[in-house]
Design a protein around this motif. Structure first.
Motif, PDB file in Angstrom:
ATOM      1  N   ALA A 411     -29.556 -16.266  69.271  1.00 54.61           N
ATOM      2  CA  ALA A 411     -29.733 -16.281  67.814  1.00 54.61           C
ATOM      3  C   ALA A 411     -29.899 -14.871  67.253  1.00 54.61           C
ATOM      4  O   ALA A 411     -29.280 -14.513  66.241  1.00 54.61           O
ATOM      5  CB  ALA A 411     -30.932 -17.159  67.441  1.00 54.61           C
ATOM      6  N   LYS A 412     -30.727 -14.062  67.911  1.00 52.21           N
ATOM      7  CA  LYS A 412     -30.914 -12.677  67.453  1.00 52.21           C
ATOM      8  C   LYS A 412     -29.619 -11.890  67.537  1.00 52.21           C
ATOM      9  O   LYS A 412     -29.273 -11.121  66.626  1.00 52.21           O
ATOM     10  CB  LYS A 412     -31.993 -11.995  68.298  1.00 52.21           C
ATOM     11  CG  LYS A 412     -33.413 -12.129  67.757  1.00 52.21           C
ATOM     12  CD  LYS A 412     -34.346 -11.197  68.528  1.00 52.21           C
ATOM     13  CE  LYS A 412     -35.748 -11.223  67.936  1.00 52.21           C
ATOM     14  NZ  LYS A 412     -36.664 -10.296  68.652  1.00 52.21           N
ATOM     15  N   ALA A 413     -28.911 -12.059  68.639  1.00 52.54           N
ATOM     16  CA  ALA A 413     -27.656 -11.325  68.822  1.00 52.54           C
ATOM     17  C   ALA A 413     -26.638 -11.721  67.759  1.00 52.54           C
ATOM     18  O   ALA A 413     -25.952 -10.861  67.193  1.00 52.54           O
ATOM     19  CB  ALA A 413     -27.100 -11.569  70.216  1.00 52.54           C
ATOM     20  N   ALA A 414     -26.536 -13.007  67.480  1.00 52.89           N
ATOM     21  CA  ALA A 414     -25.595 -13.478  66.464  1.00 52.89           C
ATOM     22  C   ALA A 414     -25.937 -12.888  65.101  1.00 52.89           C
ATOM     23  O   ALA A 414     -25.047 -12.499  64.330  1.00 52.89           O
ATOM     24  CB  ALA A 414     -25.603 -14.998  66.413  1.00 52.89           C
ATOM     25  N   ALA A 415     -27.221 -12.808  64.791  1.00 53.49           N
ATOM     26  CA  ALA A 415     -27.640 -12.246  63.508  1.00 53.49           C
ATOM     27  C   ALA A 415     -27.250 -10.779  63.402  1.00 53.49           C
ATOM     28  O   ALA A 415     -26.833 -10.308  62.329  1.00 53.49           O
ATOM     29  CB  ALA A 415     -29.153 -12.411  63.345  1.00 53.49           C
ATOM     30  N   LYS A 453     -15.844 -15.431  72.290  1.00 52.50           N
ATOM     31  CA  LYS A 453     -16.177 -16.289  73.437  1.00 52.50           C
ATOM     32  C   LYS A 453     -17.667 -16.207  73.772  1.00 52.50           C
ATOM     33  O   LYS A 453     -18.295 -17.206  74.148  1.00 52.50           O
ATOM     34  CB  LYS A 453     -15.357 -15.896  74.657  1.00 52.50           C
ATOM     35  CG  LYS A 453     -13.939 -16.413  74.642  1.00 52.50           C
ATOM     36  CD  LYS A 453     -13.878 -17.931  74.699  1.00 52.50           C
ATOM     37  CE  LYS A 453     -14.355 -18.474  76.026  1.00 52.50           C
ATOM     38  NZ  LYS A 453     -14.362 -19.956  76.060  1.00 52.50           N
ATOM     39  N   GLY A 454     -18.234 -15.007  73.646  1.00 50.64           N
ATOM     40  CA  GLY A 454     -19.658 -14.855  73.903  1.00 50.64           C
ATOM     41  C   GLY A 454     -20.496 -15.706  72.963  1.00 50.64           C
ATOM     42  O   GLY A 454     -21.457 -16.363  73.383  1.00 50.64           O
ATOM     43  N   LEU A 455     -20.125 -15.722  71.699  1.00 48.79           N
ATOM     44  CA  LEU A 455     -20.839 -16.547  70.719  1.00 48.79           C
ATOM     45  C   LEU A 455     -20.647 -18.030  71.013  1.00 48.79           C
ATOM     46  O   LEU A 455     -21.597 -18.820  70.965  1.00 48.79           O
ATOM     47  CB  LEU A 455     -20.352 -16.209  69.307  1.00 48.79           C
ATOM     48  CG  LEU A 455     -20.759 -14.827  68.776  1.00 48.79           C
ATOM     49  CD1 LEU A 455     -19.955 -14.480  67.533  1.00 48.79           C
ATOM     50  CD2 LEU A 455     -22.259 -14.770  68.476  1.00 48.79           C
TER      51      LEU A 455
END
Length: 523
Positions: A411-415, A453-455
């Protein structure tokens, strides 16, 4: 795979010794090479190293020495080169695309334009002959490239080109059998390094069609790839022992000399770096270090970016071999898991368990040393300063692509991706604009795919789809306007071309074609 082809590959992979490294253009042509490259006979230093001699190289060198030793002889270096060498051609340059055709049709037609037949060895040529057909990226890139090929294969898979995927894999197996690793590209001057290790993922694409026995068939090649990166078969120093005794890896070219294909550029960078040093420092040793940093950056594929610079801005502060990169180690984690799968498919459960354990250890070390829990992002680790870098790059998403990251990190990475990296045309590579091609405002097809793909691997599907849509729109817009698919794109201002780097933006383009076709198939 045909039985005869498979048997041939097995025979090649049972070799326990590797072929002697062939001579590079600087060794073959000596003073002529230096004069041509430093005199900028061609705007691009890659041109001369790709030339093919019209006669025996030793004869050319002898004639050149004779001319140079007689000041009375009026002499044009450019005419001498043109008279003695065939200049490299770019067949795709003559290709006229139909802008009215849809982009999928265009890409499928381009496979033929970018494909090459098996090579014939030519004395004095830098080309490393390959036994099977292959796909080149396009433009100045007239040979196969290692990590490019995985992303190109994504599109070949969608085009039903399984035979070409297998041909490229067999070529890479052949290179491993001959030289102990897959070089940057099939040129002699690329043999001192590899590129990001995507071979195991290529086998994954083939296994989707042919089943998991593919891993057993290419086990020796997988093992040799791993042994190269673990410094068991070459004079490399990829492996770094971390403070707690765990092992992680860095990029590391075997040579400490200027890149033959960018000779003048590297000499000038080293000259700039040495001006900053105290006279007491050993100049020759430091020059060699600069050259190795430059070459090792080429092994990373990110040549060049503020990511590798000590001051975050200037090429002459390059420090690549001081850094433990998150993307390399994430790929080696995947390679260890693939080796475990390959040994299991071969019936060797002991080795399968060993590589599973090694993968777990690597995952733990990546998350210990490369993850910053305060801001929720992965960073490269500086082994000289014994701390994380503060340069935020999209390479962090490789930990999610390879599923190294725990679920709670997503979640943090996506943000961060959405707030900092996502622009109108896709995701940036870094957040700095330094004039280097692997910095803002540029976006690159392989890194769009790794991020998407990572997401998706962590359920961040909405953001993944948004990135995909923006990248598709930008690629399609440029194609409709120009009839071309480019090596890289300006994702910040989609009205402008991408720029930066040591050469003009190239069209073609292998990995752009592959990723775009794959993304279009998923809409």
């Amino acid at each position: 795979m045909k039985k005869t082809t498979f048997c041939t590959i097995l025979q090649l992979l049972t070799l326990t010794t590797f072929s002697q490294m062939p001579a590079t253009p600087d060794k073959i042509y000596g003073e002529l090479f230096v004069d041509v490259q430093m005199g900028r006979v061609f705007p691009d230093n890659k041109t001369f190293v790709d030339c093919v001699p019209k006669k025996d190289p030793a004869t050319i060198v002898a004639e050149y020495k004779k001319i140079r030793s007689n000041p009375a002889i009026r002499f044009s270096l450019q005419k001498f080169v043109e008279g003695n060498f065939e200049l490299p051609a770019n067949p795709a340059d003559k290709y006229q695309s139909d802008k009215n055709a849809d982009v999928q049709t265009h890409i499928k037609q381009l496979w033929q334009v970018l494909s090459r037949n098996p090579d014939t060895e030519v004395k004095g040529s830098s080309l490393l002959p390959l036994p099977n057909p292959y796909i080149v990226p396009g433009g100045r890139f007239r040979e196969v490239y290692y990590w490019d090929s995985y992303f190109t294969m994504l599109g070949l898979q969608e085009s039903g080109e399984t035979a070409m995927i297998e041909n490229i894999i067999n070529n890479f197996s052949y290179l491993i059998s001959q030289y102990g690793h897959i070089p940057n590209g099939n040129r002699t001057y690329y043999l001192s390094r590899s590129q990001p290790p995507y071979f195991s993922l290529m086998l994954g694409l083939l296994a989707e069609k042919k089943g998991d026995m593919v891993y057993a068939q290419y086990l020796r090649a997988l093992q040799a790839e791993y042994d190269y990166y673990m410094d068991k078969t070459a004079k490399t120093k990829h492996v770094v022992k971390m403070p707690d005794g765990s092992m992680l890896n860095r990029y590391y070219d075997q040579d400490g000399i200027p890149r033959q294909e960018a000779y003048k550029e590297d000499v000038e960078v080293a000259d700039s770096a040495l001006k900053l040093l105290s006279p007491a420092i050993q100049q020759d040793a430091e020059r060699k270090n600069v050259y190795r940093h430059l070459r090792s950056t080429a092994e990373s594929g990110w040549d060049f970016s503020s990511r590798w610079f000590a001051d975050g801005q200037s090429m002459y502060t390059i420090q690549t071999t001081n850094l433990i990169p998150v993307d390399l180690n994430s790929l080696l984690y995947t390679l260890e898991l693939t080796l475990s799968k390959a040994y299991k498919a071969s019936g060797n459960l002991l080795q399968a368990n060993l590589y599973s354990q090694l993968a777990t250890k690597r995952k733990n070390a990546i998350n210990k040393y490369l993850y910053n829990s305060e801001d929720g992002w992965y960073y490269d680790y500086n082994i000289t300063e014994k701390k994380q870098q503060n340069e935020m790059t999209i390479a962090a998403m490789s930990a999610f692509f390879s599923e190294v990251a725990p679920k709670e990190y997503a979640a943090k990475a996506a943000a961060i991706v959405e707030s900092k990296f996502l622009k109108d045309g896709g995701v940036l590579t870094t957040l700095k604009n330094t004039g280097q091609q692997w910095d803002a405002p540029n976006g690159w097809a392989p890194l769009q795919w790794v991020t998407i793909k990572g997401l998706e691997n962590y359920g961040q599907d909405k953001l993944a789809k948004e990135i995909s849509s923006r990248w598709i729109a930008l690629n399609t817009k440029v194609y409709k306007a120009t009839g071309k698919l480019m090596e890289k794109y300006n994702v910040e201002d989609t009205q402008k071309e991408a720029g930066g780097g040591e050469y003009p933006s190239q069209d073609g383009f292998g990995w752009t074609n592959g990723v775009l076709l794959k993304l279009l198939s998923r809409q």
